[in-house]
Design a protein around this motif. Structure first.
Motif: not given
Lengths: 410, 260
Positions: B30-31, B33-37, B109, B113, B116-117
């Motif tokens: 999860g982290l 996914f949130l931190l890396s684009n 995750p 996500f 999003i990505s």
């Protein structure tokens, strides 16, 4: 350059003073381009209006301008070269040239200039041409703002977008070339400039120099080509402000240098290429102020390289920053920014206190045994890289950055 | 067998380690996914973690569970139940809960996500599938080792060594062999050697799906030619299956002969 401009002005004045405009269209006096050319005299302007013209090969042997109005189409019907120019002072503008057709026997091209000088080829669209614009033994001309879109499938049966052979003082600018073998090809071309072009989706190289000296290329974009730019057997080539992007594949490079001397490579961006710069047998080359980002290898050096200076560049998030043979001598790697640098800067002068070794041990092993690449990203490989960084034994001593920058330059 | 498996799973669900394990993967992915684009960067980082941690945790889990539930096993042995059922049931219980943790920890995750990505789901699924296979393989191997050693310490030591062997030592020997014979054509050797180790095989299966496979040059081309198509995948996954089945056969044979 000044001479070129003067000549153009001279031609321009000539054409203004006694220019006659000859119109070609379905309802005009002239319905074919060939008849218009036959009746034209030097300095005249042939205005081709909208329509499809299938007249086979047209020979232009006098100093005239051929100008398209509302994009007339000259179709080669897949078996002909379309325009062949053998006179000086010709201008071709605003035409659509299409369907030249593949030939394995001759280098057919949509537009060929032979022994011509002081020409302008501007704002044309070439579609499905075998070779696009082919200049042979021509000097002092401009090839600008053309859109050359090919349909190349494999290297054997395709031609180059803009092909120059034995030329001098040519300016190739702001063209879009795609899906050919080489986007722009220079062979024995001196004192020429290539700028503002976009060369993409070409099978082999975006731009290719062979035996060409004193040329420069700048502000071009090379994207998704087999390899971005290849410079081979050439001297004094300046390369600056270019973008080499996404030249990604099993044998792709951003920039390939082979047997070249005295080149300047500055302010370029190398982003996401399998190999940013691949160097072989090149001497006295300065790399400065370039950005290497997300490449497989930023710079891969094979043998025979002397007196290359790599400084002031950013190396960011490349899988490998540098790959060199073990016996490399006389090259400098000082004063770059390496995102992998793990040193510190106690005296706060912006320069790391510990030298950086850009060659990882695994990289060194892969150089000797390429098959070892199957171990890429395995735990063991990460471990030996760390141990080697802590106490370097195997990696070449003379490949160090003694003054690594702590901050990126850009 | 199903009943033993059910009790094992229930037993494991009561232990907080299962939740911890699942939660760790959930938070990590999860982290990321949130931190890396860059989705392929996420997969690479997760791959590194999965390839190291999953075999290690599965190994430790397998051994620990066997020794902890030994008394329960002895109790069951006194009942009229087939031996193979007891041990296979226990193994399946562990394997299921581990695989479930992985699938949930990495998979959730993705569901959250994925909108999003712009992630390619196939690559991510490959990561989950190899993670599950690695759990199955290493818990089987460790269960077998534990069964072979009466002494707890020896059993632990041996199974950790097996993990160490596949995670590091194998690659070291592989690399030494490659550099030693670098004058010979080595592609086929490299291919077979990497199929011989489930961790290497999983790593290559994932890498071949990613962009960085282009770095592997000629050998990589050979690999993707062999493994990139359906048949290649079939071969790769049958090798992974074999890595599960062989220890399982071992478990069956040892449990039948073993004197408790």
């Amino acid at each position: 350059m000044g001479r070129v401009v003067l000549t153009f002005i001279f031609i321009f004045i000539c054409s203004v003073s006694n220019a006659e405009i000859i119109k070609v269209c379905a309802t005009c006096n002239f319905t074919t381009i060939s008849s218009a050319i036959n009746n034209a005299s030097a300095g005249d302007v042939i205005e081709i209006h909208q329509g499809v013209y299938t007249e086979g090969n047209l020979l232009i042997d006098k100093a005239i301008s051929v100008v398209g109005v509302d994009w007339p189409i000259l179709d080669g019907q897949n078996e002909n070269e379309i325009l062949t120019i053998i006179s000086d002072g010709v201008r071709v503008e605003g035409l659509i040239l299409r369907n030249v057709g593949t030939s394995y026997l001759e280098d057919r091209s949509a537009l060929r200039l032979r022994n011509s000088s002081d020409f302008i080829i501007k704002n044309n669209r070439l579609e499905n041409a075998f070779f696009g614009i082919y200049l042979e033994r021509s000097n002092n001309g401009i090839v600008a703002d053309n859109r050359i879109i090919g349909e190349a499938v494999d290297e054997m049966s395709s031609g180059n977008g803009i092909h120059l052979w034995y030329c001098k003082n040519i300016e190739v600018s702001n063209n879009i070339v795609s899906s050919h073998r080489d986007g722009i090809y220079f062979e024995f071309v001196d004192n020429s400039k290539v700028h503002g072009n976009i060369s993409e989706h070409n099978l082999r190289y975006g731009l290719h120099f062979m035996f060409s000296n004193f040329d420069e290329y700048f502000q071009n974009t090379f994207r998704d080509n087999g390899a971005g730019v290849a410079v081979m057997f050439s001297k004094k080539i300046d390369m600056y402000d270019n973008l080499f992007e996404n030249n990604w594949g099993k044998s792709s490079y951003g920039l390939l240098l082979k047997e070249i001397y005295d080149a300047e490579i500055t302010n370029n961006k190398f982003i996401k290429n399998t190999i940013g710069v691949y160097v072989e047998g090149s001497t006295r080359i300065n790399y400065s102020a370039n950005i290497f980002k997300n490449n497989g290898w930023a710079i891969k050096v094979r043998g025979g390289c002397l007196d290359n200076f790599i400084s002031g560049n950013d190396f960011i998030s490349n899988t490998f920053d540098l790959s060199v043979p073990s016996n490399i001598e006389g090259n400098s790697f000082d004063g770059n920014y390496w995102s992998e640098y793990k040193g510190y800067d106690l005296d706060k002068d912006g320069i790391g206190d510990v030298p950086h070794r850009p060659v990882k041990l695994f990289n060194f092993i892969v150089f000797k045994t390429p098959e070892a690449m199957v171990l890429l990203r395995s735990l063991f490989v990460e471990l030996i890289n760390i141990t080697e960084r802590v106490s370097p034994v195997f990696t070449p001593k003379n490949v160090t950055d003694n003054s690594p920058s702590m901050k990126s330059f850009f | 067998m199903r009943k033993v498996m059910k009790y094992t799973v229930i037993d494991l669900l009561r232990s907080r380690w299962t939740y911890f394990y699942c939660g760790f993967f959930f938070i990590l992915s999860g982290l990321l996914f949130l931190l890396s684009n860059d989705p392929s960067q996420v997969i690479i980082t997760l791959m590194n973690v999965v390839l190291i941690l999953v075999p290690l945790i599965s190994t430790i889990f397998g051994v620990m569970y066997y020794y902890n539930s030994r008394e329960f096993a002895e109790l069951l042995l006194a009942q009229p139940i087939k031996r193979t059922d007891i041990f296979l049931g226990q193994y399946l219980g562990i394997a299921c809960s581990l695989s479930f943790s992985i699938a949930l920890g990495i998979g959730l995750p993705l569901l959250i996500f994925s909108s999003i990505s712009d992630l390619s789901i196939g690559n991510y699924l490959m990561l989950i599938v190899t993670g599950i296979f690695l759990s199955l393989i290493f818990s089987a191997i460790s269960f077998l080792t534990a069964l072979l050693f009466e002494n707890k310490l020896k059993g632990f030591g041996a199974s950790i060594f097996i993990w160490l062997f596949f995670a590091i030592i194998y690659d070291a020997l592989f690399l030494i062999a490659l550099s030693f014979f670098s004058d010979y054509p080595l592609e086929n050797f490299a291919l077979f050697a990497s199929i011989g180790n489930p961790i290497d095989l999983s790593r290559i299966l994932i890498i071949l799906k990613l962009d960085i496979s282009a770095l592997m040059g000629y050998t990589g081309a050979l690999f993707s030619k062999l493994m990139g198509n359906f048949n290649g995948m079939l071969v790769a996954f049958s090798v992974l299956m074999a890595w599960i089945i062989i220890p399982l056969v071992g478990i069956v044979r040892v449990s039948l002969k073993k004197d408790f």
